[in-house]
Design a protein around this motif. Structure first.
Motif, mmCIF file in Angstrom:
data_model
loop_
_atom_site.group_PDB
_atom_site.id
_atom_site.type_symbol
_atom_site.label_atom_id
_atom_site.label_comp_id
_atom_site.label_asym_id
_atom_site.label_seq_id
_atom_site.Cartn_x
_atom_site.Cartn_y
_atom_site.Cartn_z
ATOM 1 N N GLU A 183 12.874 -58.270 74.579
ATOM 2 C CA GLU A 183 13.055 -59.318 74.138
ATOM 3 C C GLU A 183 12.878 -59.613 72.552
ATOM 4 O O GLU A 183 11.499 -59.411 72.328
ATOM 5 C CB GLU A 183 12.186 -60.662 74.919
ATOM 6 C CG GLU A 183 12.592 -62.061 74.681
ATOM 7 C CD GLU A 183 12.298 -63.028 75.447
ATOM 8 O OE1 GLU A 183 12.896 -63.782 76.168
ATOM 9 O OE2 GLU A 183 10.658 -62.971 75.913
ATOM 10 N N THR A 184 13.588 -59.937 71.835
ATOM 11 C CA THR A 184 13.344 -59.939 70.440
ATOM 12 C C THR A 184 14.439 -60.704 69.787
ATOM 13 O O THR A 184 15.570 -60.832 70.234
ATOM 14 C CB THR A 184 13.450 -58.601 69.733
ATOM 15 O OG1 THR A 184 13.182 -58.442 68.227
ATOM 16 C CG2 THR A 184 14.747 -57.769 70.100
ATOM 17 N N GLN A 185 13.987 -61.102 68.472
ATOM 18 C CA GLN A 185 15.008 -62.031 67.513
ATOM 19 C C GLN A 185 15.086 -61.101 66.267
ATOM 20 O O GLN A 185 15.983 -61.609 65.465
ATOM 21 C CB GLN A 185 14.274 -63.320 67.158
ATOM 22 C CG GLN A 185 14.095 -64.259 68.369
ATOM 23 C CD GLN A 185 15.466 -65.137 68.522
ATOM 24 O OE1 GLN A 185 15.974 -65.463 67.310
ATOM 25 N NE2 GLN A 185 15.778 -65.687 69.618
ATOM 26 N N ALA A 186 14.520 -59.959 66.259
ATOM 27 C CA ALA A 186 14.558 -59.184 65.086
ATOM 28 C C ALA A 186 15.690 -58.348 64.863
ATOM 29 O O ALA A 186 16.473 -57.877 65.882
ATOM 30 C CB ALA A 186 13.295 -58.113 65.057
ATOM 31 N N LEU A 187 16.402 -58.532 63.612
ATOM 32 C CA LEU A 187 17.563 -57.717 63.349
ATOM 33 C C LEU A 187 17.326 -56.478 62.794
ATOM 34 O O LEU A 187 16.236 -56.190 62.364
ATOM 35 C CB LEU A 187 18.258 -58.688 62.355
ATOM 36 C CG LEU A 187 18.883 -60.002 62.656
ATOM 37 C CD1 LEU A 187 19.235 -60.723 61.423
ATOM 38 C CD2 LEU A 187 19.936 -60.058 63.781
ATOM 39 N N VAL A 206 5.565 -67.749 67.914
ATOM 40 C CA VAL A 206 6.221 -67.273 69.153
ATOM 41 C C VAL A 206 5.130 -67.768 70.363
ATOM 42 O O VAL A 206 3.994 -67.124 70.196
ATOM 43 C CB VAL A 206 6.386 -65.674 69.162
ATOM 44 C CG1 VAL A 206 7.022 -65.133 70.613
ATOM 45 C CG2 VAL A 206 7.364 -65.587 67.853
ATOM 46 N N LYS A 242 20.629 -69.083 78.787
ATOM 47 C CA LYS A 242 19.070 -68.483 79.189
ATOM 48 C C LYS A 242 18.205 -69.886 79.470
ATOM 49 O O LYS A 242 17.974 -70.613 78.540
ATOM 50 C CB LYS A 242 18.396 -67.702 78.369
ATOM 51 C CG LYS A 242 17.262 -67.199 78.463
ATOM 52 C CD LYS A 242 16.505 -66.469 77.088
ATOM 53 C CE LYS A 242 15.036 -66.178 77.388
ATOM 54 N NZ LYS A 242 14.656 -65.257 76.217
ATOM 55 N N GLN A 244 10.277 -61.045 59.352
ATOM 56 C CA GLN A 244 10.746 -61.067 60.581
ATOM 57 C C GLN A 244 9.569 -60.592 61.462
ATOM 58 O O GLN A 244 9.402 -61.029 62.758
ATOM 59 C CB GLN A 244 12.135 -60.631 60.951
ATOM 60 C CG GLN A 244 12.197 -59.081 61.054
ATOM 61 C CD GLN A 244 13.748 -58.878 61.392
ATOM 62 O OE1 GLN A 244 14.519 -59.587 61.570
ATOM 63 N NE2 GLN A 244 14.026 -57.417 61.212
ATOM 64 N N ARG A 295 8.341 -69.839 62.573
ATOM 65 C CA ARG A 295 7.974 -70.290 63.643
ATOM 66 C C ARG A 295 6.957 -69.420 64.480
ATOM 67 O O ARG A 295 6.974 -68.400 64.232
ATOM 68 C CB ARG A 295 9.146 -70.822 64.643
ATOM 69 C CG ARG A 295 9.909 -69.750 65.027
ATOM 70 C CD ARG A 295 10.804 -70.183 66.317
ATOM 71 N NE ARG A 295 11.639 -68.912 66.627
ATOM 72 C CZ ARG A 295 13.018 -68.654 66.193
ATOM 73 N NH1 ARG A 295 13.363 -69.599 65.291
ATOM 74 N NH2 ARG A 295 13.709 -67.893 66.404
ATOM 75 N N HIS A 314 25.445 -69.198 75.213
ATOM 76 C CA HIS A 314 26.585 -68.677 74.548
ATOM 77 C C HIS A 314 27.892 -68.809 75.194
ATOM 78 O O HIS A 314 28.176 -68.796 76.348
ATOM 79 C CB HIS A 314 26.354 -66.920 74.556
ATOM 80 C CG HIS A 314 24.868 -66.603 73.956
ATOM 81 N ND1 HIS A 314 24.769 -66.654 72.652
ATOM 82 C CD2 HIS A 314 23.628 -66.503 74.692
ATOM 83 C CE1 HIS A 314 23.309 -66.364 72.516
ATOM 84 N NE2 HIS A 314 22.611 -66.010 73.649
ATOM 85 N N GLN A 335 17.092 -72.058 76.542
ATOM 86 C CA GLN A 335 16.691 -71.537 75.402
ATOM 87 C C GLN A 335 17.771 -70.937 74.582
ATOM 88 O O GLN A 335 17.911 -70.656 73.474
ATOM 89 C CB GLN A 335 15.792 -70.428 75.692
ATOM 90 C CG GLN A 335 14.250 -71.133 76.211
ATOM 91 C CD GLN A 335 13.159 -69.860 76.114
ATOM 92 O OE1 GLN A 335 13.470 -68.845 76.515
ATOM 93 N NE2 GLN A 335 12.358 -70.247 75.585
ATOM 94 N N GLU A 336 18.837 -70.664 75.330
ATOM 95 C CA GLU A 336 19.963 -69.911 74.669
ATOM 96 C C GLU A 336 21.320 -70.280 75.272
ATOM 97 O O GLU A 336 21.133 -70.511 76.693
ATOM 98 C CB GLU A 336 20.226 -68.413 74.344
ATOM 99 C CG GLU A 336 18.818 -67.666 74.068
ATOM 100 C CD GLU A 336 18.810 -66.113 73.851
ATOM 101 O OE1 GLU A 336 20.120 -65.660 74.090
ATOM 102 O OE2 GLU A 336 17.691 -65.732 73.888
#
Length: 155
Positions: free
Chosen positions: A149-153, A58, A112, A18, A56, A101, A98-99
């Motif tokens: 800003e992250t997508q990391a878990l 970034v 977003k 990731q 993907r 919810h 982009q997002e």
């Protein structure tokens, strides 16, 4: 809760990938202390089991002409399944979103959205969101600074 099928090697592989999805099996094997073939099998299993959904690049939003990040809250006109589906169908067609919810509370959705400038934001809100039959109310906020800003878990 982390899936019980994942051991420390799997979690380390996921964490490394990731951070950098371009790591080769040789790179992974050196960092995880497994052979390249073991890393390859584990990576393939993690992909097959859906723990890794894809890879993907970034992209740099500013350099590609989308410097404005906007947070938009939306309230639907009526609260039923058909109206929610019409709104979801609209969002699926909008690449600048982009997002999206669905929320509890006073607003129904938070989006977003990236735009090149204020005029594009106004066109998006006034020409796309507000005229849509599913939408009753829209509130916008422009992001002044992104602190994280992250997508990391957190593995």
């Amino acid at each position: 809760m982390v899936d019980a099928r994942l051991d420390q090697f799997d979690r380390k592989i996921l964490s490394l990938l990731q951070a950098d999805g371009r790591l080769t099996n040789n790179d992974l094997s050196e960092r995880v202390n497994l052979s390249p073939s073991q890393c390859s099998r584990r990576r393939q299993r993690l992909e097959d089991d859906g723990f890794i959904r894809g890879y993907r690049a970034v992209l740099d939003r500013d350099r590609l002409g989308f410097p404005l990040v906007n947070v938009i809250s939306v309230t639907l006109a009526t609260h039923n399944r058909d109206n929610a589906q019409r709104f979801a169908d609209l969002l699926a067609r909008l690449p600048e979103v982009q997002e999206a919810h669905a929320l509890t509370g006073e607003m129904d959705y938070i989006l977003k959205v990236v735009t090149p400038d204020l005029k594009s934001l106004a066109d998006f809100v006034n020409g796309v969101l507000l005229p849509h039959e599913a939408v009753q109310h829209v509130k916008t906020a422009i992001v002044l600074q992104t602190l994280k800003e992250t997508q990391a878990l957190p593995l």
